[in-house]
Motif scaffolding. Structure first.
Motif, mmCIF file in Angstrom:
data_model
loop_
_atom_site.group_PDB
_atom_site.id
_atom_site.type_symbol
_atom_site.label_atom_id
_atom_site.label_comp_id
_atom_site.label_asym_id
_atom_site.label_seq_id
_atom_site.Cartn_x
_atom_site.Cartn_y
_atom_site.Cartn_z
ATOM 1 N N THR A 82 0.840 -1.192 0.000
ATOM 2 C CA THR A 82 0.000 0.000 0.000
ATOM 3 C C THR A 82 0.875 1.242 0.000
ATOM 4 O OG1 THR A 82 -1.838 1.105 1.142
ATOM 5 C CG2 THR A 82 -0.147 0.106 2.526
ATOM 6 N N MET A 83 0.287 2.366 -0.333
ATOM 7 C CA MET A 83 1.011 3.628 -0.280
ATOM 8 C C MET A 83 0.046 4.747 0.061
ATOM 9 S SD MET A 83 1.771 4.612 -4.294
ATOM 10 C CE MET A 83 3.173 3.499 -4.262
ATOM 11 N N GLY A 84 0.604 5.886 0.511
ATOM 12 C CA GLY A 84 -0.250 7.002 0.878
ATOM 13 C C GLY A 84 0.560 8.266 1.095
ATOM 14 N N MET A 85 -0.161 9.360 1.327
ATOM 15 C CA MET A 85 0.451 10.672 1.498
ATOM 16 C C MET A 85 0.045 11.268 2.839
ATOM 17 S SD MET A 85 2.287 11.566 -1.204
ATOM 18 C CE MET A 85 2.339 13.335 -0.960
ATOM 19 N N ALA A 86 0.858 12.217 3.314
ATOM 20 C CA ALA A 86 0.534 12.986 4.509
ATOM 21 C C ALA A 86 1.300 14.289 4.471
ATOM 22 C CB ALA A 86 0.867 12.203 5.775
ATOM 23 N N ASP A 99 9.198 17.338 6.586
ATOM 24 C CA ASP A 99 8.184 18.375 6.745
ATOM 25 C C ASP A 99 7.473 18.546 5.409
ATOM 26 O OD1 ASP A 99 8.374 19.737 9.517
ATOM 27 O OD2 ASP A 99 10.477 19.603 8.874
ATOM 28 N N GLY A 100 6.175 18.769 5.459
ATOM 29 C CA GLY A 100 5.415 18.972 4.239
ATOM 30 C C GLY A 100 4.900 17.666 3.658
ATOM 31 N N ASP A 101 4.575 17.692 2.361
ATOM 32 C CA ASP A 101 3.997 16.522 1.690
ATOM 33 C C ASP A 101 5.018 15.382 1.646
ATOM 34 O OD1 ASP A 101 1.635 17.843 1.261
ATOM 35 O OD2 ASP A 101 2.198 18.533 -0.746
ATOM 36 N N THR A 102 4.611 14.234 2.187
ATOM 37 C CA THR A 102 5.515 13.090 2.312
ATOM 38 C C THR A 102 4.776 11.819 1.887
ATOM 39 O OG1 THR A 102 6.673 14.157 4.144
ATOM 40 C CG2 THR A 102 6.971 11.786 3.910
ATOM 41 N N LEU A 103 5.481 10.963 1.199
ATOM 42 C CA LEU A 103 4.926 9.711 0.678
ATOM 43 C C LEU A 103 5.413 8.531 1.491
ATOM 44 C CD1 LEU A 103 3.475 8.072 -1.667
ATOM 45 C CD2 LEU A 103 5.721 8.027 -2.791
ATOM 46 N N VAL A 104 4.522 7.576 1.789
ATOM 47 C CA VAL A 104 4.917 6.310 2.386
ATOM 48 C C VAL A 104 4.548 5.184 1.432
ATOM 49 C CG1 VAL A 104 2.738 5.901 3.621
ATOM 50 C CG2 VAL A 104 4.848 4.870 4.471
ATOM 51 N N SER A 105 5.427 4.211 1.315
ATOM 52 C CA SER A 105 5.188 3.007 0.531
ATOM 53 C C SER A 105 5.495 1.814 1.421
ATOM 54 C CB SER A 105 6.071 2.986 -0.724
ATOM 55 O OG SER A 105 5.903 1.772 -1.435
ATOM 56 N N ALA A 106 4.496 0.988 1.673
ATOM 57 C CA ALA A 106 4.648 -0.146 2.585
ATOM 58 C C ALA A 106 4.467 -1.450 1.829
ATOM 59 C CB ALA A 106 3.643 -0.047 3.732
#
Length: 249
Positions: A82-86, A99-106
């Motif tokens: 899965t992946m997502g933003m924060a 800091d700011g827009d960051t992507l995670v990929s799990a």
């Protein structure tokens, strides 16, 4: 000629009945409408991300036999990436502060190695008990392209086995052709809590001496609340409806 045909039919019936008693092979797969939410970190500082919902697959094969003391075996491959933003504020992951827009990929795909015993099994009710040695090759990657202002990426991974208790049951709804089934794996200790559970209905679409074909519809839920597995911290939930088929030889 009719006597020969009748004798042949009876012999084949006896052979397949004995073969199914001696050993049964199950092969199946399902598509899962996965809804995802979760938080990730490389320390106790977890950051929630808005994860994407997606369709995922699971495949399995199982062997059941009548040998005492030797458990039955089921192998199940689970797709769970899965992946997502924060939009993060001073989020430290690995050796980088984001800091700011960051992507995670799990990448949380894993193989279930399930060894179980049939405690009770008849035409109406069955119950299995055993262990699930969930073999995990997990990797969580956090990245952003506006730091310093160059691309930055950090990955935390875990490669190992998560031992879990396994329980499954099935109840026949007499006269309907339907069975109710439930299956789950769970472990909980210290700050760790992991489970994988599903329940639903099974309909025998084909049922003869050579092969059975079942259609399965149900709901599945997974939870990973993991604290410090090689610096990996997760608090994630995945759930949704699924549809699948299973062949029994």
């Amino acid at each position: 000629m009719k006597k020969i045909a009748l004798a042949t039919t009876l012999a084949l019936s006896s052979f397949f009945a004995q073969a199914d008693t001696i050993a049964g092979v199950y092969i199946g797969g399902q598509v899962w409408d996965m809804q995802a939410e979760g938080s990730f970190g490389s320390s106790e500082q977890l950051q929630a991300f808005e994860l994407e919902d997606d369709n995922k697959a699971s495949y399995w094969a199982a062997l059941e036999h009548p040998i005492p003391l030797l458990p039955n075996l089921k192998l199940r491959q689970n797709e769970l990436d899965t992946m997502g933003m924060a939009d993060v504020d001073n989020f430290e992951f690995g050796d980088t502060v984001y800091d700011g827009d960051t992507l995670v990929s799990a990448e949380l795909d894993h193989l279930d190695v399930i060894m179980y015993y049939e405690l009770f099994d008849n035409a109406i009710f069955s119950i299995d008990l055993g262990v699930n040695l969930k073999y995990a090759e997990y990797a969580v990657t956090v990245s952003a392209d506006d730091i310093n202002p160059v691309f930055s990426e950090e990955t935390v991974d875990y490669d190992g086995i998560i031992p879990m208790l396994y329980l499954a049951t099935e109840v026949s709804l007499l006269g309907t052709g339907l069975d109710v089934f439930a299956e789950g794996s769970w472990i909980g200790f210290d700050d760790h809590n992991v489970y994988d559970a599903m329940a639903g209905l099974k309909y025998s679409f084909v049922d003869n001496l050579i092969v059975d074909l079942d259609i399965r519809l149900g709901y599945r839920a997974m939870n990973f609340d993991i604290q410090d597995l090689d610096d990996m911290y997760l608090d994630t939930q995945f759930d949704g409806a699924f549809a699948g088929i299973e062949f029994h030889f």
